[in-house]
Design a protein around this motif. Structure first.
Motif, short mmCIF file in Angstrom:
data_model
loop_
_atom_site.label_atom_id
_atom_site.label_comp_id
_atom_site.label_asym_id
_atom_site.label_seq_id
_atom_site.Cartn_x
_atom_site.Cartn_y
_atom_site.Cartn_z
N SER A 131 69.06 46.33 27.12
CA SER A 131 69.60 45.23 27.90
C SER A 131 71.13 45.19 27.80
O SER A 131 71.83 45.01 28.80
N ASP A 132 71.64 45.37 26.59
CA ASP A 132 73.10 45.35 26.39
C ASP A 132 73.77 46.49 27.16
O ASP A 132 74.82 46.31 27.78
N GLY A 133 73.15 47.67 27.12
CA GLY A 133 73.72 48.82 27.83
C GLY A 133 73.68 48.64 29.34
O GLY A 133 74.65 48.95 30.04
N LEU A 134 72.56 48.11 29.84
CA LEU A 134 72.43 47.88 31.27
C LEU A 134 73.42 46.82 31.74
O LEU A 134 74.04 46.96 32.81
N LYS A 135 73.60 45.78 30.95
CA LYS A 135 74.55 44.72 31.30
C LYS A 135 75.97 45.28 31.44
O LYS A 135 76.69 44.96 32.40
N THR A 136 76.35 46.13 30.51
CA THR A 136 77.68 46.76 30.57
C THR A 136 77.83 47.59 31.83
O THR A 136 78.85 47.52 32.54
N ALA A 137 76.80 48.39 32.15
CA ALA A 137 76.85 49.23 33.35
C ALA A 137 76.95 48.40 34.62
O ALA A 137 77.72 48.71 35.53
N LEU A 138 76.17 47.32 34.69
CA LEU A 138 76.18 46.47 35.88
C LEU A 138 77.53 45.77 36.05
O LEU A 138 78.03 45.63 37.17
N GLN A 139 78.12 45.33 34.96
CA GLN A 139 79.42 44.66 35.04
C GLN A 139 80.52 45.62 35.49
O GLN A 139 81.51 45.19 36.10
N LEU A 140 80.35 46.91 35.22
CA LEU A 140 81.30 47.92 35.68
C LEU A 140 81.10 48.27 37.15
O LEU A 140 82.00 48.82 37.78
N ASP A 141 79.93 47.94 37.67
CA ASP A 141 79.55 48.33 39.03
C ASP A 141 79.85 47.22 40.03
O ASP A 141 78.95 46.70 40.71
N ALA A 142 81.10 46.82 40.15
CA ALA A 142 81.49 45.72 41.04
C ALA A 142 81.31 46.08 42.51
O ALA A 142 81.24 45.20 43.37
N LYS A 143 81.21 47.38 42.84
CA LYS A 143 81.05 47.81 44.22
C LYS A 143 79.61 48.17 44.56
O LYS A 143 79.32 48.55 45.70
#
Length: 241
Positions: free
Chosen positions: A8-20
């Motif tokens: 969950s922590d890893g996915l959250k980081t990836a999603l927050q980086l994916d603003a586009k």
């Protein structure tokens, strides 16, 4: 549980980086963690962890494009199912989510309003399982909300979500048929007439019902005849020779 939290922590980081909204998340599609709208503007990630007593805790995220901000925002889903009173009539948000594993998303537009019907599963416990029809929409400020008075149940009472409960170990079909623009599902009945209301003894009775969209509401229709989509081949059918 520890592995789920790390994931969950890893996915959250990836999603927050994916603003586009450019990340494909192909592996999560493969393992059925991700469902998304055809335009990919709304992505919903869900999964669960089963405890030793057979109960389930759900985890998830909503990754949605917010027009006002012109970017994707990430909302973590926190399972608070145990604290949701009268879940069929509750409106919740991502912080007190009625947890479930979602496997199908249905975009709906009606009178300039847009929302997403979600079909889900809840392992519940060792005695009974659940399937549900829920609804996701974004508030004026862009925050996700779940539940809205748009579903008529079998008794024609208006509900904010529909929940089916049945005996653990049995399978209940619940799916959206695009060709019919309807949600088709097994009708559940008790194994004995004396067990009405004891949902751990309910199961499919080989009849089918559906929810049909009419005038802004999803209306329960009993005893329908399911039909296969002629445009889709049946992998179990062999042409006679």
């Amino acid at each position: 549980m520890q592995s789920s939290i790390r994931f969950s922590d890893g996915l959250k980081t990836a999603l927050q980086l994916d603003a586009k909204g450019a990340f494909a998340f192909d592996s999560l599609k493969k393992y059925k963690v991700l469902i998304q709208t055809p335009d990919k503007d709304v992505k919903v990630f869900t999964w669960d962890v089963e405890a030793e007593d057979g109960t389930h805790t759900f985890f998830g995220f909503v990754h949605a494009y917010i027009k006002k901000l012109k970017k994707f925002e990430t909302y973590q889903l926190t399972d608070k199912s145990d604290g949701v009173r009268d879940p069929e009539n509750a409106i919740v948000d991502n912080t007190n989510w009625f947890g479930a594993y979602y496997y199908q998303i249905i975009p709906v537009k009606y009178k300039k309003k847009k929302y997403f019907v979600l079909l889900g599963w809840d392992g519940n416990n060792r005695i009974s399982n659940k399937r549900l029809i829920d609804v996701l929409y974004l508030s004026d400020k862009g925050f996700p909300k779940f539940g809205a008075p748009i579903f008529y149940n079998e008794q024609m009472k208006l509900k904010k979500r529909i929940i089916f409960e049945f005996q653990a170990g049995l399978f209940m079909s619940l799916k959206y048929e695009e060709s019919n623009d309807a949600i088709l599902f097994d009708h559940l009945s008790p194994s004995n007439p004396n067990l009405i209301g004891e949902y751990s003894f309910y199961g499919p009775d080989f009849s089918y019902d559906m929810m049909k969209f009419k005038d802004g509401k999803w209306v329960y229709i009993k005893d329908v005849l399911p039909r296969n989509d002629k445009g889709k081949p049946d992998k179990y059918f062999n042409t006679p020779k």
